[in-house]
Design a protein around this motif. Structure first.
Motif, PDB file in Angstrom:
ATOM      1  N   ARG A  66      -5.895  -4.328  -3.857  1.00 35.28           N
ATOM      2  CA  ARG A  66      -6.702  -4.292  -5.112  1.00 35.28           C
ATOM      3  C   ARG A  66      -7.819  -2.777  -4.828  1.00 35.28           C
ATOM      4  O   ARG A  66      -7.278  -1.622  -5.660  1.00 35.28           O
ATOM      5  N   LEU A  67      -8.323  -3.643  -4.218  1.00 35.66           N
ATOM      6  CA  LEU A  67      -9.371  -2.112  -3.535  1.00 35.66           C
ATOM      7  C   LEU A  67      -8.629  -0.512  -2.621  1.00 35.66           C
ATOM      8  O   LEU A  67      -9.444  -0.023  -3.459  1.00 35.66           O
ATOM      9  N   ALA A  68      -7.691  -0.911  -2.897  1.00 39.09           N
ATOM     10  CA  ALA A  68      -7.169   0.054  -2.251  1.00 39.09           C
ATOM     11  C   ALA A  68      -6.033   0.647  -3.393  1.00 39.09           C
ATOM     12  O   ALA A  68      -6.516   2.476  -2.918  1.00 39.09           O
ATOM     13  N   LEU A  69      -6.258   0.884  -3.818  1.00 35.85           N
ATOM     14  CA  LEU A  69      -5.303   1.144  -5.290  1.00 35.85           C
ATOM     15  C   LEU A  69      -6.749   1.707  -6.322  1.00 35.85           C
ATOM     16  O   LEU A  69      -6.351   2.990  -6.083  1.00 35.85           O
ATOM     17  N   GLU A  70      -7.850   0.892  -6.130  1.00 35.00           N
ATOM     18  CA  GLU A  70      -9.187   2.188  -6.061  1.00 35.00           C
ATOM     19  C   GLU A  70      -9.720   3.524  -5.927  1.00 35.00           C
ATOM     20  O   GLU A  70      -8.994   4.028  -5.896  1.00 35.00           O
ATOM     21  N   HIS A  71      -9.123   3.082  -4.501  1.00 33.32           N
ATOM     22  CA  HIS A  71      -9.515   4.354  -3.728  1.00 33.32           C
ATOM     23  C   HIS A  71      -7.719   5.157  -3.562  1.00 33.32           C
ATOM     24  O   HIS A  71      -8.842   6.488  -4.166  1.00 33.32           O
ATOM     25  N   LEU A  72      -7.846   4.734  -3.503  1.00 34.55           N
ATOM     26  CA  LEU A  72      -5.957   5.777  -4.684  1.00 34.55           C
ATOM     27  C   LEU A  72      -6.352   6.537  -5.338  1.00 34.55           C
ATOM     28  O   LEU A  72      -6.490   7.848  -5.632  1.00 34.55           O
TER      29      LEU A  72
ATOM     30  N   LYS B 219      -8.538  11.719  -7.553  1.00 31.61           N
ATOM     31  CA  LYS B 219      -9.693  11.991  -8.724  1.00 31.61           C
ATOM     32  C   LYS B 219     -10.300  13.611  -7.941  1.00 31.61           C
ATOM     33  O   LYS B 219     -10.308  14.941  -8.548  1.00 31.61           O
ATOM     34  N   LEU B 220     -10.805  13.176  -6.586  1.00 34.24           N
ATOM     35  CA  LEU B 220     -11.675  14.000  -6.195  1.00 34.24           C
ATOM     36  C   LEU B 220     -10.560  14.909  -5.405  1.00 34.24           C
ATOM     37  O   LEU B 220     -11.464  16.547  -5.540  1.00 34.24           O
TER      38      LEU B 220
ATOM     39  N   GLU C   1       0.848  -1.546   0.459  1.00 31.85           N
ATOM     40  CA  GLU C   1      -0.069   0.315  -0.243  1.00 31.85           C
ATOM     41  C   GLU C   1       0.796   1.286  -0.025  1.00 31.85           C
ATOM     42  O   GLU C   1       0.248   2.035  -0.771  1.00 31.85           O
ATOM     43  N   GLU C   2       1.966   1.278   0.475  1.00 32.02           N
ATOM     44  CA  GLU C   2       3.000   2.777   1.293  1.00 32.02           C
ATOM     45  C   GLU C   2       3.675   2.476  -0.441  1.00 32.02           C
ATOM     46  O   GLU C   2       3.875   3.600  -1.112  1.00 32.02           O
ATOM     47  N   LYS C   3       4.187   1.588  -1.485  1.00 31.33           N
ATOM     48  CA  LYS C   3       4.176   1.726  -2.407  1.00 31.33           C
ATOM     49  C   LYS C   3       3.208   2.078  -3.645  1.00 31.33           C
ATOM     50  O   LYS C   3       3.755   2.383  -4.785  1.00 31.33           O
ATOM     51  N   LEU C   4       2.150   2.256  -3.359  1.00 30.38           N
ATOM     52  CA  LEU C   4       1.077   1.825  -4.383  1.00 30.38           C
ATOM     53  C   LEU C   4       1.247   3.058  -4.732  1.00 30.38           C
ATOM     54  O   LEU C   4       0.874   3.626  -6.385  1.00 30.38           O
ATOM     55  N   PRO C   5       0.938   4.513  -4.200  1.00 30.84           N
ATOM     56  CA  PRO C   5       1.327   5.963  -5.122  1.00 30.84           C
ATOM     57  C   PRO C   5       2.121   5.834  -5.848  1.00 30.84           C
ATOM     58  O   PRO C   5       2.305   6.323  -7.771  1.00 30.84           O
ATOM     59  N   ALA C   6       3.726   5.525  -6.324  1.00 33.93           N
ATOM     60  CA  ALA C   6       4.550   5.431  -6.649  1.00 33.93           C
ATOM     61  C   ALA C   6       4.673   4.587  -8.444  1.00 33.93           C
ATOM     62  O   ALA C   6       4.853   5.253  -9.011  1.00 33.93           O
ATOM     63  N   TYR C   7       3.729   3.148  -7.695  1.00 35.63           N
ATOM     64  CA  TYR C   7       3.439   2.800  -8.681  1.00 35.63           C
ATOM     65  C   TYR C   7       2.051   3.373  -9.621  1.00 35.63           C
ATOM     66  O   TYR C   7       2.770   3.067 -10.689  1.00 35.63           O
TER      67      TYR C   7
END
Lengths: 342, 233
Positions: free
Chosen positions: A37-43, A48-49, A7-13
């Protein structure tokens, strides 16, 4: 790698900022983990918000307010600069200082050029000889009209003043001579010293002739040296205005001897003395008779001196009162004093 | 003789002064030439440069052009940094005034806009600290009755949707306000204002790696905050 690290790496991903090996690792985990996958979707949705936040419009008065403050700032700054560089208390002293400096400079310039301007004012053509006889007190014995008083002046006067200048300045000198005549010898001497000092200060070369005359003058007794050598006419020189160096340099007549002639009737012999001089080729013969004593001056050639001396012996008892250094040739001045005697 | 000496001295002084002036003229012309070349370079890459030169010459109205050109972006930056519209307006005024005072110090190493936005960020941070010290309660955008809601486009199909959107945006702003100062500024600059990493590096005067690192943390924190406040995203 657990979900927390993924999850920590998802923004950079999402940004594509992960190195390829980590990308593979994250993607492998996402395939297997629905929470991540849900965390990525939330991110993605959160991003977008944030990006969809509405833009605020600036109020209409904002620019006006800003410009008002900017203008105030400018006025304040210019006011400060004006106070700093153009205040009255700085400008006034600066003006005063500049005025004083200009005045000092002008005085300096005036003093520097003063001697030259003085000559310029004095040398312009003044009325010519213009009957100088009028200004001279004549003795009862009528002096022949051809004798002009300017020539009564001493040898030194003749040295100092050229022919042209003598003509132009004759009247002025004579008028001053009248004032100078009654002065005592001591006063005349003092005035002469002042005059000499001024000339020395101006750097005017007086010439070897003057030096010779001065040396001869010193050789005489102090009481008589002024009057005997130059008589009252010397005062002319003292009173006469300074003569430019160029004019002085033009003088060629050297000071000569002084003869004393003792006769029973000096007034009667004056004409004879003048005749002797004229016969001997003398020029510029002048004569003066006062208080029973006559003075005859002239310019003669050096070689005629003995001849004149011999001729004067026939008129009376002659003595050579003063013998000047004899130049090899050229005109010299001679002065014959006629006294009443045995 | 004195006059002659004076004349010689004046002549020598005049010659020396003339040499000095000629030398000075040469130096000035070289400096002007290099300055002109430098000006052209700046003008090519910065659309504000000509106006800045006019401002430096004392043209106050030229500064008005800069205000017109940058006030909206500056206001939104300050608004998202502070979450307070009135405070944002004050920040914009203060930032423009500071820029006017320091416009002679602008060396043109970065774009003028980057330099100006950097001032906004710094003024925002300073005022936020002052405000935090002065009052405990901060007014958020969502709490304002007459805040930036006036500025909303109003394209919503219904009032309900508009209200819902307003609430969501208030919560987003609330989450931004909860971020650390250094995370907040990079999030505002990158995700809200859309600056490139180079521009952000110029504005914040920080290395690109640091900016990215802070940005990823800010995005993760925003995701967590929004999930917490909005429930299901």
């Amino acid at each position: 790698m657990d979900c927390k690290h993924i999850e920590e790496k998802l923004p950079a991903y999402l940004e594509g900022a992960l190195p390829p090996e980590e990308v593979k690792l994250v993607e492998g985990h996402l395939v297997a983990c629905p929470n991540c996958r849900l965390a990525l979707e939330h991110l993605v949705k959160a991003g977008k918000l944030v990006r969809e936040l509405d833009e605020a419009e600036p109020p209409p008065w904002l620019k006006q307010r800003i410009m008002e403050r900017v203008r105030e700032e400018r006025e304040r700054r210019e006011g400060f600069l004006r106070r700093l560089f153009y205040p009255l208390h700085i400008k006034l002293p600066a003006t005063a200082l500049a005025t004083v400096m200009i005045a000092v400079f002008a005085v300096y310039i005036f003093r520097a050029v003063e001697p030259e301007t003085r000559y310029l004012h004095q040398t312009p053509s003044e009325p010519t000889t213009a009957a100088p006889e009028k200004s001279v007190t004549k003795p009862p014995e009528a002096i022949p009209p051809k004798v002009t008083v300017p020539e009564v002046r001493s040898e030194k006067s003749r040295i100092a003043v050229s022919e042209a200048d003598r003509e132009s300045g004759g009247r002025r000198i004579l008028s001053e001579e009248k004032e100078a005549l009654p002065k005592p010898a001591e006063q005349a001497l003092a005035e002469r010293k002042i005059s000499e000092r001024r000339q020395a200060a101006r750097g005017v070369a007086t010439g070897a002739e003057e030096q010779q005359a001065t040396a001869a003058k010193r050789a005489l007794p102090p009481a008589k040296k002024e009057e005997v050598l130059y008589g009252a006419a010397m005062k002319d020189e003292v009173q006469a205005p300074a003569v430019p160096a160029k004019i002085r340099a033009a003088a060629t007549v050297r000071p000569g001897d002084v003869f004393s002639l003792y006769v029973r009737d000096p007034a009667a012999v004056m004409s004879d003395v003048e005749r002797v001089l004229v016969e001997s080729g003398a020029r510029k013969v002048t004569r003066e008779f006062r208080d029973g004593t006559g003075i005859v001056t002239a310019e003669i050639e050096v070689g005629k001196k003995k001849e004149i001396f011999e001729k004067l012996k026939s008129l009376g008892d002659v003595k050579e009162t003063r013998k000047a250094p004899e130049p090899p040739a050229g005109p010299v001045a001679i002065k014959i004093e006629v006294f009443a005697g045995p | 003789m004195k006059v002659f000496n004076l004349y010689i001295a004046s002549f020598l002084w005049y010659e020396a002064a003339r040499d000095s002036i000629d030398h000075l003229r040469g130096t000035i012309s070289c400096a002007r030439m290099s300055k002109t070349i430098e000006d052209r370079k700046h003008a090519l890459r910065d659309e504000d440069y000509e106006i800045i030169l006019s401002c430096r010459k004392g043209d106050v109205e030229a500064f008005g052009v800069l205000v017109e050109r940058h006030q909206k972006k500056m206001l939104n930056m300050a608004l998202r940094m502070t979450g307070d519209y009135d405070e944002a307006c004050e920040i914009v005024q203060e930032a423009f005034l500071a820029a006017y005072r320091a416009i002679r110090k602008f060396r043109g190493e970065a774009k003028f806009s980057s330099w100006l936005y950097g001032i906004v960020v710094n003024v925002s941070k300073t005022r936020m600290k002052q405000t935090a010290q002065r009052r405990q309660k901060t007014v958020s955008i969502g709490d304002r009755a007459d805040g930036p809601g006036d500025c909303l486009t109003g394209n919503e199909a219904s009032a309900l949707e508009a209200l819902e959107k307003k609430e969501i945006q208030a919560k987003v702003q609330h989450c931004i306000n909860t971020l650390d100062e250094e995370h907040r500024e990079v999030l505002v600059l990158r995700d809200i204002q859309g600056f490139s990493y180079d521009e952000i590096a110029d504005i914040l005067n920080a290395p690109e790696g640091t900016i990215k690192s802070r940005l990823f943390r800010a995005r993760g924190a925003m995701k967590n905050c929004l999930k917490k406040n909005l429930g299901e995203l």
